[in-house]
Design a protein around this motif. Structure first.
Motif, PDB file in Angstrom:
ATOM      1  N   ILE A   5       0.740  -1.183   0.138  1.00 42.11           N
ATOM      2  CA  ILE A   5       0.057  -0.068  -0.054  1.00 42.11           C
ATOM      3  C   ILE A   5       0.874   1.370  -0.020  1.00 42.11           C
ATOM      4  N   PHE A   6       1.965   1.193   0.766  1.00 37.39           N
ATOM      5  CA  PHE A   6       2.861   2.339   0.829  1.00 37.39           C
ATOM      6  C   PHE A   6       3.433   2.691  -0.514  1.00 37.39           C
ATOM      7  N   ILE A   7       3.931   1.465  -0.926  1.00 35.07           N
ATOM      8  CA  ILE A   7       4.679   1.582  -2.224  1.00 35.07           C
ATOM      9  C   ILE A   7       3.684   2.208  -3.366  1.00 35.07           C
ATOM     10  N   GLN A   8       2.521   1.744  -3.489  1.00 33.11           N
ATOM     11  CA  GLN A   8       1.651   2.176  -4.588  1.00 33.11           C
ATOM     12  C   GLN A   8       1.310   3.819  -4.433  1.00 33.11           C
ATOM     13  N   HIS A   9       1.097   4.259  -3.171  1.00 36.74           N
ATOM     14  CA  HIS A   9       0.782   5.379  -2.773  1.00 36.74           C
ATOM     15  C   HIS A   9       2.015   6.417  -2.935  1.00 36.74           C
ATOM     16  N   GLY A  10       3.107   5.899  -2.385  1.00 37.20           N
ATOM     17  CA  GLY A  10       4.477   6.681  -2.719  1.00 37.20           C
ATOM     18  C   GLY A  10       4.659   6.976  -4.033  1.00 37.20           C
ATOM     19  N   THR A  11       4.638   5.954  -4.866  1.00 37.39           N
ATOM     20  CA  THR A  11       4.714   6.041  -6.343  1.00 37.39           C
ATOM     21  C   THR A  11       3.745   7.041  -6.989  1.00 37.39           C
ATOM     22  N   GLY A  12       2.536   6.876  -6.507  1.00 42.41           N
ATOM     23  CA  GLY A  12       1.610   7.971  -7.214  1.00 42.41           C
ATOM     24  C   GLY A  12       1.918   9.292  -6.558  1.00 42.41           C
ATOM     25  N   SER A  13       2.247   9.488  -5.370  1.00 49.05           N
ATOM     26  CA  SER A  13       2.619  10.830  -4.915  1.00 49.05           C
ATOM     27  C   SER A  13       3.735  11.377  -5.454  1.00 49.05           C
ATOM     28  N   THR A  14       5.024  10.525  -5.901  1.00 50.04           N
ATOM     29  CA  THR A  14       6.066  11.044  -6.369  1.00 50.04           C
ATOM     30  C   THR A  14       5.785  11.323  -8.017  1.00 50.04           C
ATOM     31  N   LEU A  18       5.645  15.088  -9.918  1.00 47.77           N
ATOM     32  CA  LEU A  18       6.508  15.487 -11.200  1.00 47.77           C
ATOM     33  C   LEU A  18       5.493  15.968 -12.223  1.00 47.77           C
ATOM     34  N   PHE A  19       4.281  15.213 -12.373  1.00 46.79           N
ATOM     35  CA  PHE A  19       3.428  15.656 -13.584  1.00 46.79           C
ATOM     36  C   PHE A  19       2.982  16.996 -13.204  1.00 46.79           C
ATOM     37  N   GLU A  20       2.644  17.343 -12.124  1.00 45.99           N
ATOM     38  CA  GLU A  20       2.057  18.758 -11.698  1.00 45.99           C
ATOM     39  C   GLU A  20       2.979  19.711 -12.148  1.00 45.99           C
ATOM     40  N   LYS A  21       4.588  19.530 -11.649  1.00 48.57           N
ATOM     41  CA  LYS A  21       5.639  20.558 -11.555  1.00 48.57           C
ATOM     42  C   LYS A  21       5.962  20.659 -13.318  1.00 48.57           C
ATOM     43  N   ASN A  22       6.239  19.434 -13.846  1.00 44.98           N
ATOM     44  CA  ASN A  22       6.717  19.383 -15.099  1.00 44.98           C
ATOM     45  C   ASN A  22       5.873  19.457 -16.366  1.00 44.98           C
ATOM     46  N   ALA A  23       4.657  19.057 -16.295  1.00 42.34           N
ATOM     47  CA  ALA A  23       3.660  18.912 -17.337  1.00 42.34           C
ATOM     48  C   ALA A  23       2.497  19.959 -17.044  1.00 42.34           C
ATOM     49  N   GLY A  24       2.579  20.382 -15.830  1.00 43.40           N
ATOM     50  CA  GLY A  24       1.616  21.427 -15.774  1.00 43.40           C
ATOM     51  C   GLY A  24       0.180  20.847 -15.281  1.00 43.40           C
ATOM     52  N   PHE A  25       0.036  19.355 -15.160  1.00 41.27           N
ATOM     53  CA  PHE A  25      -1.323  18.738 -15.044  1.00 41.27           C
ATOM     54  C   PHE A  25      -1.720  18.914 -13.552  1.00 41.27           C
ATOM     55  N   ALA A  26      -2.740  19.532 -13.591  1.00 42.93           N
ATOM     56  CA  ALA A  26      -3.280  20.159 -12.137  1.00 42.93           C
ATOM     57  C   ALA A  26      -3.994  18.905 -11.453  1.00 42.93           C
ATOM     58  N   ARG A  27      -3.716  18.593 -10.229  1.00 43.59           N
ATOM     59  CA  ARG A  27      -4.105  17.680  -9.415  1.00 43.59           C
ATOM     60  C   ARG A  27      -3.793  16.282  -9.605  1.00 43.59           C
ATOM     61  N   ALA A  28      -2.779  16.214 -10.209  1.00 43.75           N
ATOM     62  CA  ALA A  28      -2.294  14.814 -10.624  1.00 43.75           C
ATOM     63  C   ALA A  28      -1.818  13.925  -9.379  1.00 43.75           C
ATOM     64  N   THR A  29      -1.497  14.461  -8.354  1.00 42.29           N
ATOM     65  CA  THR A  29      -1.363  13.651  -7.099  1.00 42.29           C
ATOM     66  C   THR A  29      -2.557  13.161  -6.445  1.00 42.29           C
ATOM     67  N   THR A  30      -3.485  14.180  -6.676  1.00 46.03           N
ATOM     68  CA  THR A  30      -4.852  13.644  -6.197  1.00 46.03           C
ATOM     69  C   THR A  30      -5.387  12.558  -6.915  1.00 46.03           C
ATOM     70  N   ILE A  31      -5.181  12.463  -8.146  1.00 43.66           N
ATOM     71  CA  ILE A  31      -5.833  11.693  -9.294  1.00 43.66           C
ATOM     72  C   ILE A  31      -4.960  10.162  -8.958  1.00 43.66           C
ATOM     73  N   ALA A  32      -3.545  10.485  -8.536  1.00 41.48           N
ATOM     74  CA  ALA A  32      -2.890   9.262  -8.440  1.00 41.48           C
ATOM     75  C   ALA A  32      -3.234   8.648  -7.156  1.00 41.48           C
ATOM     76  N   MET A  33      -3.258   9.393  -5.990  1.00 42.70           N
ATOM     77  CA  MET A  33      -3.743   8.667  -4.863  1.00 42.70           C
ATOM     78  C   MET A  33      -5.208   7.941  -4.897  1.00 42.70           C
ATOM     79  N   ALA A  34      -5.882   8.630  -5.406  1.00 43.97           N
ATOM     80  CA  ALA A  34      -7.528   7.886  -5.699  1.00 43.97           C
ATOM     81  C   ALA A  34      -7.457   6.653  -6.683  1.00 43.97           C
TER      82      ALA A  34
END
Length: 70
Positions: A5-14, A18-34
């Motif tokens: 569980i921690f690996i999946q959520h940690g990878t999604g968070s990371t 990166l997507f939010e910062k480099n690609a400007g994809f808003a709320r990418a971390t939220t989508i990854a966690m969900a």
């Protein structure tokens, strides 16, 4: 299981950050966690019955040697 569980959520968070910062994809971390949470829940709901069916179908039994060594 907890480590997975921690690996999946940690990878999604990371990757989300990166997507939010480099690609400007808003709320990418939220989508990854969900998505990670959804995957864990659905995998548990589907995996249990499938495993039970395969165990029953193939007539699998626990090995007594393994049980006695614990």
């Amino acid at each position: 299981m907890l480590q997975k569980i921690f690996i999946q959520h940690g990878t999604g968070s990371t990757f989300g950050a990166l997507f939010e910062k480099n690609a400007g994809f808003a709320r990418a971390t939220t989508i990854a966690m969900a998505s990670a949470t959804f995957g864990i829940i659905v995998g548990s709901l589907i995996g249990g019955p499938i495993a039970r069916r395969l165990i029953t179908k193939n007539n699998l039994k626990l090995n007594r040697i393994i049980l006695e060594s614990k």
